[in-house]
Structures are given as structure tokens and as C-alpha cells.
Write an enzyme that holds these catalytic residues in place. Structure first.
Site, PDB file in Angstrom:
ATOM      1  N   TYR A  60       0.794  -1.228   0.000  1.00  0.00           N
ATOM      2  CA  TYR A  60       0.000   0.000   0.000  1.00  0.00           C
ATOM      3  C   TYR A  60       0.825   1.277   0.000  1.00  0.00           C
ATOM      4  CZ  TYR A  60      -3.735  -3.231   1.109  1.00  0.00           C
ATOM      5  OH  TYR A  60      -4.622  -4.259   1.075  1.00  0.00           O
ATOM      6  N   HIS A  68      -4.641   4.288  -0.852  1.00  0.00           N
ATOM      7  CA  HIS A  68      -5.016   3.686   0.426  1.00  0.00           C
ATOM      8  C   HIS A  68      -4.234   4.285   1.602  1.00  0.00           C
ATOM      9  CE1 HIS A  68      -7.350   0.702  -1.718  1.00  0.00           C
ATOM     10  NE2 HIS A  68      -6.312   0.543  -2.511  1.00  0.00           N
TER      11      HIS A  68
END
Length: 89
Positions: free
Chosen positions: A49, A54
Site C-alpha cells: 500500500y 489507500h
């Protein structure tokens, strides 16, 4: 980034302060009196990520902490935490 000059809003565009019950006259809460703010950036752990949508919350907090020389390396209950003063607050 929201600053102390803006008012958080609830769904429907109502300012959050209008939704809160007011303290009795002359009795402000500690937060109202001190003007303290908590700025939180959420994200997902792990290399998958890094630098993705995100983790925008992590990236914003990292940039803000860096610009204000706030160390966010202290861990409290699995969260990186930093405390500092921004614009006198």
C-alpha cells in the site's frame, strides 16, 4: 488539510459544532477553552500500500509532521503518534 480556522461538517453540510450540545453558560470544555486539535491520518500497513490512494492519510500526516518538525515515530497501541504545536495550537 483542515486548519483550526475551518469548521468540520456533518453530512448534509451542517457544521459539527451546531450538532453538539452546548455547555452551560460560562462552562467551556477543555477542548473548547484550549483550542486543541487532533489530526489523524489513516492508512493500510505493508509495502503493498505504500504510495497508493489507500495511504493518503499517512502521506499527509508525514508531510505535515515533517514541515512542522514533529516526530511521529512513537508507537502507542500499534499507532505512530506525534505531538506538537501548529499555529499556536
Amino acid at each position: 488539510i483542515a486548519t483550526h480556522a475551518t469548521s468540520p461538517q456533518q453530512p448534509g453540510g451542517k457544521p459539527a459544532a451546531a450538532a453538539r450540545k452546548s455547555a452551560p453558560a460560562g462552562q467551556e470544555s477543555k477542548e473548547e477553552k484550549d483550542g486543541m486539535w487532533m489530526i489523524v491520518g489513516l492508512g493500510n500497513p505493508g509495502a503493498n500500500y505504500e504510495r497508493t490512494r489507500h495511504n493518503v492519510g499517512f502521506l499527509i500526516i508525514d508531510a505535515l509532521a515533517s514541515s512542522e518538525q514533529i516526530d511521529c515515530r512513537k508507537l502507542e497501541k500499534s499507532a505512530a503518534v506525534g505531538r506538537g504545536i501548529i499555529a499556536g495550537k
